[in-house]
Write a protein that holds these residues in place. Structure first.
Motif, PDB file in Angstrom:
ATOM      1  N   PHE A  39       4.569  35.556  10.807  1.00  0.00           N
ATOM      2  CA  PHE A  39       3.461  35.838   9.907  1.00  0.00           C
ATOM      3  C   PHE A  39       3.794  35.445   8.469  1.00  0.00           C
ATOM      4  O   PHE A  39       2.935  34.962   7.729  1.00  0.00           O
ATOM      5  N   ASN A  40       5.035  35.636   8.055  1.00  0.00           N
ATOM      6  CA  ASN A  40       5.438  35.244   6.707  1.00  0.00           C
ATOM      7  C   ASN A  40       5.397  33.736   6.520  1.00  0.00           C
ATOM      8  O   ASN A  40       5.012  33.241   5.463  1.00  0.00           O
ATOM      9  N   ARG A  44       3.032  31.817   3.903  1.00  0.00           N
ATOM     10  CA  ARG A  44       3.590  30.879   2.928  1.00  0.00           C
ATOM     11  C   ARG A  44       2.862  29.546   2.986  1.00  0.00           C
ATOM     12  O   ARG A  44       2.574  28.937   1.956  1.00  0.00           O
ATOM     13  N   LYS A  45       2.553  29.074   4.180  1.00  0.00           N
ATOM     14  CA  LYS A  45       1.810  27.813   4.323  1.00  0.00           C
ATOM     15  C   LYS A  45       0.434  27.927   3.673  1.00  0.00           C
ATOM     16  O   LYS A  45      -0.015  27.005   2.985  1.00  0.00           O
ATOM     17  N   GLU A  46      -0.237  29.060   3.871  1.00  0.00           N
ATOM     18  CA  GLU A  46      -1.545  29.261   3.242  1.00  0.00           C
ATOM     19  C   GLU A  46      -1.421  29.277   1.727  1.00  0.00           C
ATOM     20  O   GLU A  46      -2.268  28.707   1.028  1.00  0.00           O
ATOM     21  N   GLN A  47      -0.387  29.922   1.206  1.00  0.00           N
ATOM     22  CA  GLN A  47      -0.190  29.964  -0.235  1.00  0.00           C
ATOM     23  C   GLN A  47       0.110  28.578  -0.786  1.00  0.00           C
ATOM     24  O   GLN A  47      -0.342  28.221  -1.884  1.00  0.00           O
ATOM     25  N   ILE A  51      -1.988  26.655  -3.622  1.00  0.00           N
ATOM     26  CA  ILE A  51      -1.352  26.078  -4.808  1.00  0.00           C
ATOM     27  C   ILE A  51      -1.752  24.625  -4.946  1.00  0.00           C
ATOM     28  O   ILE A  51      -2.061  24.152  -6.052  1.00  0.00           O
ATOM     29  N   SER A  52      -1.777  23.904  -3.839  1.00  0.00           N
ATOM     30  CA  SER A  52      -2.161  22.498  -3.876  1.00  0.00           C
ATOM     31  C   SER A  52      -3.604  22.342  -4.338  1.00  0.00           C
ATOM     32  O   SER A  52      -3.912  21.474  -5.170  1.00  0.00           O
ATOM     33  N   LEU A  53      -4.503  23.180  -3.827  1.00  0.00           N
ATOM     34  CA  LEU A  53      -5.908  23.118  -4.254  1.00  0.00           C
ATOM     35  C   LEU A  53      -6.053  23.464  -5.735  1.00  0.00           C
ATOM     36  O   LEU A  53      -6.815  22.817  -6.461  1.00  0.00           O
TER      37      LEU A  53
END
Length: 108
Positions: A39-40, A44-47, A51-53
């Motif tokens: 889940f972490n 992290r991938k979603e964050q 950040i990229s967006l």
């Protein structure tokens, strides 16, 4: 002597039960930790995507700002009502009345 003979198997059963309990608790802890780490990683991938967006949006805003700042000229400022500052310009600074508490013996 029968008392000792009865105690030995009972102790062995308690030890085996304790070892099984420890094994089950370690297995549950292992499943929890693996699940938590998965889940972490997903979070992290979603964050990283967010950040990229956000960086893409910031880049767009900066380029828009640069394009708008190149359009500002002295003639545009005069059209908007700005005037030249006088040669001997006097500028005022407004100091708000503030109350401060100082535990030192100075008055500054």
């Amino acid at each position: 002597m029968t008392t000792k003979a009865l105690l030995i198997p009972n102790i062995e059963q308690k030890i085996i039960g304790l070892l099984i309990l420890i094994l089950v608790s370690q297995a549950l802890l292992y499943v929890y930790l693996v699940n938590s780490s998965i889940f972490n990683v997903v979070a992290r991938k979603e964050q990283e995507e967010m950040i990229s967006l956000t960086e893409t949006e910031i880049t767009g805003l900066v380029s828009e700002y640069m394009a708008l700042s190149e359009k500002i000229t002295l003639e545009l400022a005069y059209e908007r009502g700005f005037v030249d500052a006088p040669a001997k310009g006097v500028f005022a600074k407004v100091v708000p009345n503030t109350l401060t508490l100082s535990l030192l013996d100075n008055e500054s």
